[in-house]
Enzyme design. Sequence first.
Site, PDB file in Angstrom:
ATOM      1  N   CYS A   1       3.854  23.487 -38.006  1.00 30.12           N
ATOM      2  CA  CYS A   1       2.918  22.650 -37.250  1.00 30.12           C
ATOM      3  C   CYS A   1       2.191  21.770 -38.254  1.00 30.12           C
ATOM      4  O   CYS A   1       1.581  22.274 -39.208  1.00 30.12           O
ATOM      5  CB  CYS A   1       1.925  23.550 -36.513  1.00 30.12           C
ATOM      6  SG  CYS A   1       0.610  22.657 -35.671  1.00 30.12           S
ATOM      7  N   ASN A   2       2.280  20.461 -38.054  1.00 29.97           N
ATOM      8  CA  ASN A   2       1.634  19.536 -38.993  1.00 29.97           C
ATOM      9  C   ASN A   2       0.123  19.606 -38.898  1.00 29.97           C
ATOM     10  O   ASN A   2      -0.578  19.505 -39.905  1.00 29.97           O
ATOM     11  CB  ASN A   2       2.097  18.111 -38.708  1.00 29.97           C
ATOM     12  CG  ASN A   2       3.536  17.895 -39.108  1.00 29.97           C
ATOM     13  OD1 ASN A   2       3.833  17.515 -40.222  1.00 29.97           O
ATOM     14  ND2 ASN A   2       4.475  18.183 -38.206  1.00 29.97           N
ATOM     15  N   THR A   3      -0.385  19.759 -37.670  1.00 33.02           N
ATOM     16  CA  THR A   3      -1.835  19.788 -37.489  1.00 33.02           C
ATOM     17  C   THR A   3      -2.426  20.979 -38.235  1.00 33.02           C
ATOM     18  O   THR A   3      -3.428  20.842 -38.957  1.00 33.02           O
ATOM     19  CB  THR A   3      -2.171  19.865 -35.988  1.00 33.02           C
ATOM     20  OG1 THR A   3      -1.410  18.866 -35.301  1.00 33.02           O
ATOM     21  CG2 THR A   3      -3.646  19.651 -35.739  1.00 33.02           C
TER      22      THR A   3
ATOM     23  N   TYR B   1      -3.402  21.671 -30.339  1.00 29.83           N
ATOM     24  CA  TYR B   1      -4.411  21.753 -31.397  1.00 29.83           C
ATOM     25  C   TYR B   1      -4.874  20.349 -31.841  1.00 29.83           C
ATOM     26  O   TYR B   1      -5.880  20.214 -32.521  1.00 29.83           O
ATOM     27  CB  TYR B   1      -3.807  22.402 -32.647  1.00 29.83           C
ATOM     28  CG  TYR B   1      -3.692  23.920 -32.650  1.00 29.83           C
ATOM     29  CD1 TYR B   1      -3.872  24.678 -31.502  1.00 29.83           C
ATOM     30  CD2 TYR B   1      -3.399  24.582 -33.840  1.00 29.83           C
ATOM     31  CE1 TYR B   1      -3.747  26.059 -31.541  1.00 29.83           C
ATOM     32  CE2 TYR B   1      -3.285  25.961 -33.882  1.00 29.83           C
ATOM     33  CZ  TYR B   1      -3.457  26.699 -32.735  1.00 29.83           C
ATOM     34  OH  TYR B   1      -3.339  28.059 -32.787  1.00 29.83           O
ATOM     35  N   GLY B   2      -4.059  19.327 -31.510  1.00 27.97           N
ATOM     36  CA  GLY B   2      -4.178  18.005 -32.118  1.00 27.97           C
ATOM     37  C   GLY B   2      -5.549  17.354 -32.116  1.00 27.97           C
ATOM     38  O   GLY B   2      -5.874  16.610 -33.039  1.00 27.97           O
TER      39      GLY B   2
ATOM     40  N   GLU C   1       4.480  20.136 -23.954  1.00 24.50           N
ATOM     41  CA  GLU C   1       3.974  21.449 -23.534  1.00 24.50           C
ATOM     42  C   GLU C   1       4.105  21.644 -22.022  1.00 24.50           C
ATOM     43  O   GLU C   1       4.252  22.760 -21.551  1.00 24.50           O
ATOM     44  CB  GLU C   1       2.508  21.628 -23.967  1.00 24.50           C
ATOM     45  CG  GLU C   1       2.338  21.901 -25.457  1.00 24.50           C
ATOM     46  CD  GLU C   1       2.901  23.257 -25.907  1.00 24.50           C
ATOM     47  OE1 GLU C   1       2.556  24.280 -25.291  1.00 24.50           O
ATOM     48  OE2 GLU C   1       3.701  23.281 -26.861  1.00 24.50           O
TER      49      GLU C   1
ATOM     50  N   ASP D   1       3.575  27.976 -34.597  1.00 29.24           N
ATOM     51  CA  ASP D   1       3.177  26.644 -34.113  1.00 29.24           C
ATOM     52  C   ASP D   1       2.150  26.829 -32.998  1.00 29.24           C
ATOM     53  O   ASP D   1       2.032  27.916 -32.422  1.00 29.24           O
ATOM     54  CB  ASP D   1       4.395  25.875 -33.572  1.00 29.24           C
ATOM     55  CG  ASP D   1       4.012  24.476 -33.073  1.00 29.24           C
ATOM     56  OD1 ASP D   1       3.343  23.746 -33.821  1.00 29.24           O
ATOM     57  OD2 ASP D   1       4.343  24.131 -31.921  1.00 29.24           O
ATOM     58  N   SER D   2       1.447  25.743 -32.675  1.00 31.71           N
ATOM     59  CA  SER D   2       0.495  25.800 -31.562  1.00 31.71           C
ATOM     60  C   SER D   2       1.225  26.079 -30.244  1.00 31.71           C
ATOM     61  O   SER D   2       0.609  26.566 -29.297  1.00 31.71           O
ATOM     62  CB  SER D   2      -0.259  24.477 -31.455  1.00 31.71           C
ATOM     63  OG  SER D   2       0.653  23.431 -31.175  1.00 31.71           O
TER      64      SER D   2
ATOM     65  N   CYS E   1       5.131  15.520 -36.312  1.00 31.29           N
ATOM     66  CA  CYS E   1       4.624  16.555 -35.414  1.00 31.29           C
ATOM     67  C   CYS E   1       5.871  17.264 -34.912  1.00 31.29           C
ATOM     68  O   CYS E   1       6.823  16.607 -34.477  1.00 31.29           O
ATOM     69  CB  CYS E   1       3.853  15.947 -34.246  1.00 31.29           C
ATOM     70  SG  CYS E   1       3.463  17.171 -32.961  1.00 31.29           S
ATOM     71  N   THR E   2       5.855  18.582 -34.999  1.00 25.09           N
ATOM     72  CA  THR E   2       7.097  19.307 -34.708  1.00 25.09           C
ATOM     73  C   THR E   2       7.467  19.289 -33.224  1.00 25.09           C
ATOM     74  O   THR E   2       8.576  19.661 -32.869  1.00 25.09           O
ATOM     75  CB  THR E   2       7.003  20.754 -35.232  1.00 25.09           C
ATOM     76  OG1 THR E   2       5.849  21.380 -34.667  1.00 25.09           O
ATOM     77  CG2 THR E   2       6.899  20.757 -36.750  1.00 25.09           C
ATOM     78  N   HIS E   3       6.542  18.859 -32.382  1.00 25.37           N
ATOM     79  CA  HIS E   3       6.888  18.687 -30.962  1.00 25.37           C
ATOM     80  C   HIS E   3       7.732  17.427 -30.717  1.00 25.37           C
ATOM     81  O   HIS E   3       8.474  17.357 -29.743  1.00 25.37           O
ATOM     82  CB  HIS E   3       5.627  18.544 -30.110  1.00 25.37           C
ATOM     83  CG  HIS E   3       4.908  19.817 -29.818  1.00 25.37           C
ATOM     84  ND1 HIS E   3       4.234  20.528 -30.775  1.00 25.37           N
ATOM     85  CD2 HIS E   3       4.735  20.495 -28.647  1.00 25.37           C
ATOM     86  CE1 HIS E   3       3.676  21.602 -30.208  1.00 25.37           C
ATOM     87  NE2 HIS E   3       3.966  21.591 -28.924  1.00 25.37           N
TER      88      HIS E   3
HETATM   89  N1  DGL Z   1       3.522  20.878 -33.348  1.00 25.76           N
HETATM   90  C1  DGL Z   1       2.177  20.535 -33.734  1.00 25.76           C
HETATM   91  C2  DGL Z   1       2.218  19.580 -34.938  1.00 25.76           C
HETATM   92  O1  DGL Z   1       3.231  19.536 -35.637  1.00 25.76           O
HETATM   93  C3  DGL Z   1       1.438  20.021 -32.531  1.00 25.76           C
HETATM   94  C4  DGL Z   1       0.012  20.059 -32.651  1.00 25.76           C
HETATM   95  C5  DGL Z   1      -0.746  20.190 -31.364  1.00 25.76           C
HETATM   96  O2  DGL Z   1      -0.806  21.304 -30.842  1.00 25.76           O
HETATM   97  O3  DGL Z   1      -1.352  19.202 -30.940  1.00 25.76           O
HETATM   98  O4  DGL Z   1       1.259  18.902 -35.241  1.00 25.76           O
END
Ligand code: DGL
Length: 278
Positions: A74-76, A43-44, A159, A11-12, A193-195
């Site tokens: 990570c979805n992004t 990363y978004g 974060e 993940d990011s 988004c996994t966050h």
């Molecule tokens: N956990 C990432 C996701 O699922 C976060 C992306 C990010 O870093 O903005 O999209």
Amino acid sequence: MNDKNAIGVFDSGYGGLTVFKAIAEKLPEYNYIYFGDNARSPYGDHSFETVYHYTLDCVEWLFEQGCPLVILACNTASAKALRSIQQNVLPYNYPNRRVLGVIRPTAEVVGQYTETGKIGVMGTRGTVNSESYLMEINKFFPEIEVHQQSCPMWVPLVENNEHLAPGADYFVKKYIDQLLEKNDQIDCVLLACTHYPLLIPKINNVVPNSIRVLGQGEIVADSLKDYLERHPEMTRQLELASKKAFYTSGDPKTFDEHASVFFGADIASMHVDLTKGK
Ligand code: DGL
């Protein structure tokens, strides 16, 4: 520790831990390496090219550690980098390795969680603008209406470990209100988004009880279990020793403090400098 033949989880930053926790509970026998690119998170808002290059760096690093299989938790990254990696990189450079994302397994089942046929999808700007969820959900549930909402402040709150602080309330309410204004029949809100599951205590304060709030951890863990059952050629390569290793491109001490809370167990991570040798 011998990390060879582990499943890589990427993940990011910290968000992938919400997926990794569910995977490790469902499939405790495998070895895992978690890698958070905290130094370059979030990363978004980055371009397709940047997310692709960052994600590929991390996937290749996990391959170098011996992972035959990497999950983009990570979805992004799943929205912006997965297809290019699967189509343009793996067949030529890593024909026996596999990279799987989180969007397709989620889209395959999300329709089971709505009665009104109206779903809200909350994600980063990158995920929302890619329209990946609109396309993927439409493939499996063409009758379902999907309303998207980007939440650019939510990943930075997580974060920076501010997601449970009083200051987070404003941004949680703001994006939920914006989503529900789009359609008052939405009865399922997908946290794409996994966050975001880390914000669930606050999200539940705002979302009416009649609406189901859906995270991806369980869904992705079930899908991985199914994948491994269907791919003995992959499972044969994976070592069963229940070992877990954590790496971050950021500061390991900070990572350990935050990640232990998110993961629910003590974590001792190691630092990786992805710029080395570039
Ligand atoms: N956990 C990432 C996701 O699922 C976060 C992306 C990010 O870093 O903005 O999209």
